[in-house]
Write a protein that holds these residues in place. Structure first.
Motif, PDB file in Angstrom:
ATOM      1  N   CYS A 158      -3.876  -3.172   5.542  1.00 51.77           N
ATOM      2  CA  CYS A 158      -2.935  -3.675   4.484  1.00 51.77           C
ATOM      3  C   CYS A 158      -1.697  -3.560   5.184  1.00 51.77           C
ATOM      4  N   CYS A 180       0.930  -1.105  -0.043  1.00 47.29           N
ATOM      5  CA  CYS A 180      -0.098   0.171   0.017  1.00 47.29           C
ATOM      6  C   CYS A 180       0.961   1.302   0.054  1.00 47.29           C
ATOM      7  N   HIS A 183      -3.991   3.749  10.074  1.00 46.73           N
ATOM      8  CA  HIS A 183      -4.199   3.168   8.623  1.00 46.73           C
ATOM      9  C   HIS A 183      -4.127   1.830   8.222  1.00 46.73           C
ATOM     10  N   HIS A 186      -7.712  -0.006   7.023  1.00 47.39           N
ATOM     11  CA  HIS A 186      -7.320  -0.475   5.545  1.00 47.39           C
ATOM     12  C   HIS A 186      -6.982  -1.876   5.626  1.00 47.39           C
TER      13      HIS A 186
HETATM   14 ZN   LIG Z   1      -3.472   0.986   3.198  1.00 44.92          ZN
END
Ligand SMILES: [Zn+2]
Length: 85
Positions: free
Chosen positions: A76, A11, A70, A74
């Motif tokens: 990720c 990401c 994040h 997310h």
């Molecule tokens: Zn991300």
């Protein structure tokens, strides 16, 4: 079997947040070094580093939180395969 479809392996935003976090840590290290040099040189103004270090610490905390937050929302990771369930 190919496992690359099980999650987001890379990401860009997470990478940038991690870089920003690393940057705040480098700034903090630099400030500590500068403060040490000022103390060794008996710089009467070395106290000002305490304020600078305090502010740099807050930036570091914010950057770390932004990165972890994040990852949480997310799902990720910047490193392939290490954050997959
Ligand atoms: Zn991300």
């Amino acid at each position: 079997m190919e496992r690359s479809m099980t999650g987001v392996a890379y990401c860009k935003e997470a990478k940038e947040l991690l870089d920003a976090f690393a940057d705040t840590i480098r700034q903090l290290i630099r400030l500590h070094e500068d403060q040490f040099q000022a103390l060794v040189a008996s710089d009467a103004d070395s106290q000002r580093f305490d304020d600078l270090i305090h502010m740099a610490n807050e930036r570091k905390h914010n950057a770390k939180y932004a990165y972890m937050h994040h990852l949480e929302i997310h799902g990720c990771s910047t490193i392939d395969g290490t954050n997959q369930k």
